[in-house]
Design an enzyme around this catalytic site. Structure first.
Site, PDB file in Angstrom:
ATOM      1  CB  SER A 274      -2.819  67.057 -10.249  1.00 54.53           C
ATOM      2  OG  SER A 274      -3.635  67.910 -11.028  1.00 54.53           O
ATOM      3  CE  LYS A 280       1.614  68.905 -10.876  1.00 51.82           C
ATOM      4  NZ  LYS A 280       2.818  69.686 -10.655  1.00 51.82           N
ATOM      5  CD  GLU A 287       4.301  71.304  -2.297  1.00 52.52           C
ATOM      6  OE1 GLU A 287       4.162  72.311  -2.991  1.00 52.52           O
ATOM      7  OE2 GLU A 287       3.652  70.259  -2.496  1.00 52.52           O
TER       8      GLU A 287
END
Ligand code: ARG
Length: 457
Positions: A274, A280, A287
């Site tokens: 991130s 992160k 996804e």
């Protein structure tokens, strides 16, 4: 190509809306292969002279080398790959180039090229899916005895093994491969020689071109052959269904990689960070596989709607058949490769999975089964007794096998100390040894069969 009939050229918008070269240049290899087969047949059938055929074949070879080296030029005036190649051929060899299109139309030409392209795509997809199956089987083998919670409604249901869970996807991929094989077999007929729609009066040999291009034979109805895109739809349907499986597997990884689950550590190579939150590590590849499946289903829908209601034979709408197929093939190839890497390179946190399997009273069914077997209690009654035990354990905040025997006996006096042997997660999975069940020995058998079938292919 048709200047004889026209007093003026196309408007700018006509040129633009008409041009398929920006995308159908992807068919150049298939187009050259089909032209080679066609001209060799024309010569063998004495429809063009051996000299002209030789010049055409030489020219096509030069063009193939040019395309390979510099790419296919995009001239909208030439509309598509077929006219682009023919016009270059004319530049290279002169008037003889005009003989290549004898007994042929772009309608049978494009139908043939596109079938060849889809056939290649199927072969590539199959190789990708085979690699995915290898990855699944390898991890399943390593984790035939790794216990995790099995879910229904995403609520803890019964303990299963990770190997069993992964082999479920092996089965899905096996069905996907068989769907692609079916599609390949059904589509493997040659439209070439159907000409514009009605066939041709030239004494051609359609079996010869079919054989040269690796088809099982010629298609049987010229009207159908030039207007059929079932092969592309079959491919897209198989691709769509396959992408649903990949999406479900991707979703499992997204869930498993989340902190509350913590079942898996994904490879850094398939994750992203991130820009603001330093801690992160996001499962973006998973996804995107999940997202791509939506686009692939969209490609299928797109071509179905294009084909719906078209009268026989060819209509220009059919030029729109290629973008969705090319897009789906690209997205599917990426998705298969991403999931193969994810399965192969993830680290499963088996300790954490096992702990999770012990939460949520996953062995309640084992208690009920024990009552049926050891105390000959009808299953419905056993279910009720077990429910009372779960309720008690829940009120005390303990696991089922942490309830004292005396408390269990208060619920039903037929329970004795042997029950604790049935309540561990190990005992639970080991007991499910029915064919296709989750018992490690069963999973190992299925893994061995799968390995043998992958090796023999
Ligand atoms: N570019 C066309 C396509 O991709 C080729 C066939 C054109 N045929 C025709 N009759 N205009 O479908």
């Amino acid at each position: 190509m048709w200047g004889g009939r026209f007093a003026e050229g196309p408007s700018a918008i006509m040129r633009e809306i008409n041009a398929s070269i920006p995308f159908d240049k992807a068919l150049w290899r298939q187009d050259i292969a089909a032209s080679r087969a066609h001209v060799a047949m024309l010569a063998a059938c004495d429809i063009v002279s051996a000299g002209d055929a030789e010049a055409i074949l030489g020219g096509l070879e030069t063009i193939a080398a040019e395309y390979e080296k510099d790419g296919v030029p995009e001239d909208w005036d030439l509309e598509d790959i077929h006219m682009t190649t023919e016009s270059r051929l004319a530049e290279l060899i002169g008037a003889a180039a005009g003989r290549l299109h004898t007994a042929r139309s772009r309608n049978d030409q494009v139908a043939t090229d596109f079938r060849l392209w889809v056939r290649d795509a199927i072969d590539q997809t199959d190789a990708g899916l085979e690699a995915l199956q290898h990855a699944l089987v390898t991890q399943a083998d390593a984790h035939a005895g790794s216990i995790m919670p099995g879910f229904t409604h995403l609520q803890t249901a019964q303990p299963v093994t990770l190997g069993h869970h992964l082999m479920a996807y092996y089965e899905m991929v096996a069905r996907d491969r068989s769907r692609f094989h079916d599609a390949r077999e059904r589509m493997n007929l040659s439209p070439l020689g159907s000409a514009a729609l009605a066939g041709t009066g030239f004494p051609i040999d359609r079996k010869m071109t079919a054989q040269a291009l690796g088809f099982d034979g010629p298609t049987k109805n010229s009207l159908d052959a030039v207007s059929d895109r079932d092969f592309a739809l079959d491919y897209l349907q198989a691709a769509a269904q396959c992408s649903l499986h990949l999406s479900r597997l991707a979703e499992e990884f997204v869930i498993w990689a989340s902190q509350p689950f913590g079942f898996v550590r994904m490879a850094d190579s398939l994750s992203t960070g991130s820009s603001i939150m330093p801690q992160k590590k996001n499962p973006d590849a998973a996804e995107l596989v999940r997202g791509h499946s939506g686009r692939i289903v969209g490609c299928l829908t797109s071509l179905m709607v294009t084909m719906k209601g078209l009268p026989l034979a060819y209509s220009k709408d059919m030029q729109d058949d290629k973008p969705p197929v090319f897009e789906a093939a690209n997205l599917l190839g990426l998705s298969i490769a991403a999931m193969t890497g994810m399965v192969a390179d993830s680290t499963f946190k088996t300790e954490r999975m096992r702990e999770a399997a012990e939460l949520g009273y996953a062995t309640a069914t084992d208690l009920a089964d024990w009552l049926v077997r050891q105390a000959n209690i009808p299953f419905r009654e056993a279910h009720h007794i077990t429910g009372a035990a779960v309720k008690l354990a829940e009120s005390r905040g303990v696991a089922l096998d942490e309830l004292p025997l005396a408390d269990l006996q208060e619920i039903d006096s037929r329970i004795d100390e042997r029950v604790f042997e049935a309540l561990s997660v190990e005992a639970s999975v080991a007991a499910r040894c029915s064919f296709g069940g989750t018992a490690p020995e069963e999973v190992r058998k299925r893994v061995a069969e799968a390995k043998a079938s992958l090796d023999s292919a």
